[in-house]
Design a protein around this motif. Structure first.
Motif, mmCIF file in Angstrom:
data_model
loop_
_atom_site.group_PDB
_atom_site.id
_atom_site.type_symbol
_atom_site.label_atom_id
_atom_site.label_comp_id
_atom_site.label_asym_id
_atom_site.label_seq_id
_atom_site.Cartn_x
_atom_site.Cartn_y
_atom_site.Cartn_z
ATOM 1 N N VAL A 174 0.855 -1.186 0.000
ATOM 2 C CA VAL A 174 0.000 0.000 0.000
ATOM 3 C C VAL A 174 0.888 1.232 0.000
ATOM 4 O O VAL A 174 1.849 1.319 0.774
ATOM 5 C CB VAL A 174 -0.936 0.032 1.212
ATOM 6 N N SER A 175 0.533 2.213 -0.846
ATOM 7 C CA SER A 175 1.320 3.441 -0.938
ATOM 8 C C SER A 175 0.395 4.639 -1.061
ATOM 9 O O SER A 175 -0.435 4.696 -1.973
ATOM 10 C CB SER A 175 2.249 3.377 -2.157
ATOM 11 N N PHE A 176 0.534 5.599 -0.145
ATOM 12 C CA PHE A 176 -0.161 6.883 -0.209
ATOM 13 C C PHE A 176 0.893 7.975 -0.368
ATOM 14 O O PHE A 176 1.718 8.175 0.535
ATOM 15 C CB PHE A 176 -0.957 7.143 1.070
ATOM 16 N N THR A 177 0.863 8.693 -1.492
ATOM 17 C CA THR A 177 1.897 9.697 -1.749
ATOM 18 C C THR A 177 1.330 11.051 -2.160
ATOM 19 O O THR A 177 2.059 11.900 -2.672
ATOM 20 C CB THR A 177 2.876 9.199 -2.834
ATOM 21 N N GLY A 178 0.056 11.292 -1.911
ATOM 22 C CA GLY A 178 -0.528 12.593 -2.212
ATOM 23 C C GLY A 178 -0.047 13.673 -1.264
ATOM 24 O O GLY A 178 0.492 13.401 -0.178
ATOM 25 N N GLY A 179 -0.260 14.919 -1.645
ATOM 26 C CA GLY A 179 0.241 16.033 -0.857
ATOM 27 C C GLY A 179 -0.512 16.275 0.431
ATOM 28 O O GLY A 179 0.075 16.660 1.442
ATOM 29 N N THR A 180 -1.837 16.064 0.426
ATOM 30 C CA THR A 180 -2.669 16.315 1.602
ATOM 31 C C THR A 180 -3.598 15.137 1.813
ATOM 32 O O THR A 180 -4.424 14.830 0.941
ATOM 33 C CB THR A 180 -3.497 17.601 1.435
ATOM 34 N N ASN A 181 -3.474 14.498 2.960
ATOM 35 C CA ASN A 181 -4.230 13.280 3.228
ATOM 36 C C ASN A 181 -4.841 13.375 4.614
ATOM 37 O O ASN A 181 -4.129 13.551 5.605
ATOM 38 C CB ASN A 181 -3.318 12.058 3.149
ATOM 39 N N THR A 182 -6.179 13.275 4.679
ATOM 40 C CA THR A 182 -6.883 13.435 5.942
ATOM 41 C C THR A 182 -7.887 12.307 6.109
ATOM 42 O O THR A 182 -8.706 12.063 5.220
ATOM 43 C CB THR A 182 -7.612 14.783 6.003
ATOM 44 N N PHE A 183 -7.817 11.647 7.257
ATOM 45 C CA PHE A 183 -8.739 10.559 7.582
ATOM 46 C C PHE A 183 -9.430 10.914 8.894
ATOM 47 O O PHE A 183 -8.775 11.113 9.920
ATOM 48 C CB PHE A 183 -7.991 9.234 7.697
ATOM 49 N N SER A 184 -10.753 10.990 8.869
ATOM 50 C CA SER A 184 -11.490 11.420 10.059
ATOM 51 C C SER A 184 -11.785 10.274 11.006
ATOM 52 O O SER A 184 -12.107 10.502 12.179
ATOM 53 C CB SER A 184 -12.806 12.099 9.644
ATOM 54 N N GLY A 185 -11.696 9.038 10.530
ATOM 55 C CA GLY A 185 -11.924 7.870 11.368
ATOM 56 C C GLY A 185 -10.647 7.096 11.590
ATOM 57 O O GLY A 185 -9.553 7.533 11.211
ATOM 58 N N ALA A 186 -10.786 5.926 12.190
ATOM 59 C CA ALA A 186 -9.619 5.103 12.498
ATOM 60 C C ALA A 186 -8.962 4.582 11.226
ATOM 61 O O ALA A 186 -9.635 4.207 10.267
ATOM 62 C CB ALA A 186 -10.033 3.934 13.378
ATOM 63 N N ALA A 187 -7.641 4.563 11.226
ATOM 64 C CA ALA A 187 -6.853 4.015 10.122
ATOM 65 C C ALA A 187 -6.086 2.812 10.645
ATOM 66 O O ALA A 187 -5.321 2.921 11.610
ATOM 67 C CB ALA A 187 -5.893 5.064 9.569
ATOM 68 N N SER A 188 -6.296 1.668 9.992
ATOM 69 C CA SER A 188 -5.688 0.433 10.484
ATOM 70 C C SER A 188 -5.126 -0.354 9.316
ATOM 71 O O SER A 188 -5.841 -0.669 8.359
ATOM 72 C CB SER A 188 -6.738 -0.403 11.223
ATOM 73 N N PHE A 189 -3.844 -0.679 9.412
ATOM 74 C CA PHE A 189 -3.159 -1.416 8.356
ATOM 75 C C PHE A 189 -2.533 -2.677 8.938
ATOM 76 O O PHE A 189 -1.812 -2.614 9.937
ATOM 77 C CB PHE A 189 -2.077 -0.555 7.709
ATOM 78 N N ALA A 190 -2.827 -3.817 8.289
ATOM 79 C CA ALA A 190 -2.232 -5.096 8.684
ATOM 80 C C ALA A 190 -1.814 -5.869 7.437
ATOM 81 O O ALA A 190 -1.792 -7.102 7.440
ATOM 82 C CB ALA A 190 -3.220 -5.914 9.514
#
Length: 298
Positions: A174-190
């Motif tokens: 998984v790759s997130f490379t944008g300039g502005t990234n906002t998550f209002s809820g829980a973020a969980s990576f496994a």
């Protein structure tokens, strides 16, 4: 066929469906519909696919990138090991896109996504190397983003605004490379591959429901600052690709801790902060820290 608009609202099961640029708007919403051959509409107006809670199957693949107007998608849009290609799309309801990949040709490619506060699930195939997801445009107004089965790499290279985001161990990289990234809820990576946040120090990632990456099996690379708004940030081992600040912006006692395993610094700086005078807003680094030029507790 030439028409201002065409509506197919029943269960349509055909070998081929051709829609050229003499067609204006097309509404194709029948639950259970299936097309055997590749479907690549070229209409000059809007396109609506699927219905809330329904399923449509495109067994030769789906490509809507040549539709001129707004493309609205709903329900489950699936293929049998065939690629799905969208230009910009708008979610009309909770949506699942699944290519059921058994080989590396069944990718999902999407430009911008307007979420309409709906959930989106993306799936290619578990343990199918090269079955990738590529989202090149901005994602705005999305509810929950779920990466289900992804054998290749899920790449989000533009801004992302969503509620929750999750990827379990049936997802590879998984790759997130944008300039502005906002998550209002829980973020969980496994996920069982790698995880990358950012590709430049100016990128920003804000996890307002907290972030957990401690179950990621591969390398977790931080290339920019990570923050929350009074929510815990929990990492396993991380590698720094640039100078990094991790900040929970704590305002509540015993809530917004930073927990981190080993740190491979790559000759970069690391700043860890939970904010001043907030009791029990703790920083815990349990692993070895190596290659960090300057470690700052702020």
């Amino acid at each position: 066929t030439s028409a201002a608009s065409a509506t197919l609202s029943g269960d349509v099961d055909v070998t081929a469906l051709s829609v050229d640029n003499n067609v204006g708007n097309l509404t194709f919403t029948g639950n259970g519909s299936s097309i055997t051959n590749a479907f690549a509409p070229n209409n000059t107006g809007t396109l609506t696919l699927g219905t809330s809670g329904g399923t449509q199957t495109f067994n030769g693949g789906l490509n809507t990138s040549n539709t001129d107007g707004t493309v609205t998608i709903n329900g489950s849009l699936v293929t049998s090991n065939d690629a799905i290609v969208f230009g910009a799309v708008t979610l009309g309801s909770a949506t699942t896109i699944d290519t059921n990949a058994t080989g590396n040709a069944a990718d999902i490619t999407i430009a911008a996504i307007t979420g309409g506060s709906n959930n989106l699930t993306l799936s290619t195939g578990n343990n199918v190397a090269g079955a990738d997801i590529t989202v090149s445009g901005a994602i705005a107004g999305l509810a929950n983003l779920t990466l289900a089965d992804v054998g290749g790499t899920a790449t989000f290279s533009n801004n992302v605004a969503a509620a929750q985001v999750s990827a379990d161990n049936t997802v590879a990289n998984v790759s997130f490379t944008g300039g502005t990234n906002t998550f209002s809820g829980a973020a969980s990576f496994a996920n069982d591959g790698t995880l990358t946040f950012g590709d430049a120090t100016g990128d920003s990632f804000t996890f307002n429901g907290g972030l957990t990456t401690s179950s990621v099996a591969g390398t977790v690379t931080l290339n920019t600052s990570i923050s929350s708004s009074d929510d815990a940030l929990t990492f396993g081992a991380v590698t720094l690709g640039n100078n990094v600040t991790i900040d929970t912006n704590s305002t509540t006692t015993n809530r917004a801790d930073i927990t981190i395993g080993a740190v491979t610094g790559g000759n970069n700086t690391l700043t860890l902060t939970t904010e001043n005078n907030i009791a029990n807003a703790d920083v815990t680094a349990s692993g070895a820290i190596a290659g960090v030029t300057t470690l700052t507790l702020a």
